[in-house]
Write a protein that holds these residues in place. Structure first.
Motif, PDB file in Angstrom:
ATOM      1  N   ALA A 193       0.831  -1.209   0.000  1.00  0.00           N
ATOM      2  CA  ALA A 193       0.000   0.000   0.000  1.00  0.00           C
ATOM      3  C   ALA A 193       0.862   1.256   0.000  1.00  0.00           C
ATOM      4  O   ALA A 193       0.363   2.351   0.236  1.00  0.00           O
ATOM      5  N   TYR A 194       2.175   1.100  -0.229  1.00  0.00           N
ATOM      6  CA  TYR A 194       3.140   2.205  -0.307  1.00  0.00           C
ATOM      7  C   TYR A 194       3.316   2.946   1.016  1.00  0.00           C
ATOM      8  O   TYR A 194       3.692   4.109   1.030  1.00  0.00           O
ATOM      9  N   GLU A 195       3.064   2.267   2.139  1.00  0.00           N
ATOM     10  CA  GLU A 195       3.310   2.867   3.451  1.00  0.00           C
ATOM     11  C   GLU A 195       4.785   2.701   3.802  1.00  0.00           C
ATOM     12  O   GLU A 195       5.389   1.676   3.496  1.00  0.00           O
ATOM     13  N   LEU A 196       5.336   3.680   4.474  1.00  0.00           N
ATOM     14  CA  LEU A 196       6.680   3.607   5.036  1.00  0.00           C
ATOM     15  C   LEU A 196       6.527   3.735   6.541  1.00  0.00           C
ATOM     16  O   LEU A 196       6.079   4.767   7.049  1.00  0.00           O
ATOM     17  N   LEU A 197       6.842   2.660   7.271  1.00  0.00           N
ATOM     18  CA  LEU A 197       6.699   2.657   8.724  1.00  0.00           C
ATOM     19  C   LEU A 197       8.041   2.373   9.372  1.00  0.00           C
ATOM     20  O   LEU A 197       8.911   1.734   8.775  1.00  0.00           O
ATOM     21  N   TYR A 198       8.189   2.842  10.620  1.00  0.00           N
ATOM     22  CA  TYR A 198       9.392   2.620  11.414  1.00  0.00           C
ATOM     23  C   TYR A 198       8.984   1.905  12.698  1.00  0.00           C
ATOM     24  O   TYR A 198       7.959   2.221  13.290  1.00  0.00           O
ATOM     25  N   PHE A 199       9.813   0.948  13.115  1.00  0.00           N
ATOM     26  CA  PHE A 199       9.548   0.183  14.325  1.00  0.00           C
ATOM     27  C   PHE A 199      10.789   0.176  15.201  1.00  0.00           C
ATOM     28  O   PHE A 199      11.909   0.125  14.711  1.00  0.00           O
ATOM     29  N   ASP A 200      10.582   0.187  16.506  1.00  0.00           N
ATOM     30  CA  ASP A 200      11.669   0.095  17.474  1.00  0.00           C
ATOM     31  C   ASP A 200      11.863  -1.372  17.826  1.00  0.00           C
ATOM     32  O   ASP A 200      11.039  -1.968  18.526  1.00  0.00           O
ATOM     33  N   ALA A 201      12.939  -1.977  17.365  1.00  0.00           N
ATOM     34  CA  ALA A 201      13.192  -3.402  17.584  1.00  0.00           C
ATOM     35  C   ALA A 201      13.555  -3.710  19.029  1.00  0.00           C
ATOM     36  O   ALA A 201      13.506  -4.860  19.442  1.00  0.00           O
ATOM     37  N   THR A 202      13.904  -2.703  19.814  1.00  0.00           N
ATOM     38  CA  THR A 202      14.213  -2.933  21.227  1.00  0.00           C
ATOM     39  C   THR A 202      12.947  -3.054  22.058  1.00  0.00           C
ATOM     40  O   THR A 202      12.976  -3.540  23.170  1.00  0.00           O
ATOM     41  N   LYS A 203      11.824  -2.622  21.509  1.00  0.00           N
ATOM     42  CA  LYS A 203      10.542  -2.707  22.212  1.00  0.00           C
ATOM     43  C   LYS A 203       9.677  -3.804  21.619  1.00  0.00           C
ATOM     44  O   LYS A 203       8.461  -3.678  21.515  1.00  0.00           O
ATOM     45  N   LYS A 204      10.297  -4.865  21.151  1.00  0.00           N
ATOM     46  CA  LYS A 204       9.616  -6.012  20.573  1.00  0.00           C
ATOM     47  C   LYS A 204       8.788  -5.638  19.356  1.00  0.00           C
ATOM     48  O   LYS A 204       7.809  -6.282  19.030  1.00  0.00           O
TER      49      LYS A 204
END
Length: 92
Positions: free
Chosen positions: A76-87
């Motif tokens: 869907a052309y979304e760009l998301l960021y995730f914090d890998a330290t918070k699972k």
């Protein structure tokens, strides 16, 4: 992909990336999720949720916060960021 006791994801795997330090593995699937694994134990420790379509690409951050942040794109052309330290639960 397989988890403890059987199948974890039912759709195909679209991308796999080791963190820059090699301590983590991110596995993206067409189920709209990114699973996070600890490479010392190969245990799944987290899941990134938030995409409205299948995940097409993942990449780890570099620099001071390497192995902490994951950026991902989806069908869907979304760009998301995730914090890998918070699972993976820290969608930004």
């Amino acid at each position: 992909a397989f988890g403890k006791g059987g199948v974890l994801r039912r759709e195909e795997i679209s991308d796999i990336k080791f963190s820059p330090c090699g301590s983590k593995l991110a596995v993206a699937s067409h189920d709209n999720f990114i699973d996070l694994y600890d490479t010392a134990t190969w245990e799944r420790y987290g899941e990134c949720r938030g995409h409205s379509s299948y995940v097409t690409h993942i990449d780890w951050s570099a620099g001071d916060r390497q192995s902490e942040l994951i950026q991902s794109t989806c069908g869907a052309y979304e760009l998301l960021y995730f914090d890998a330290t918070k699972k993976g639960r820290g969608k930004q």
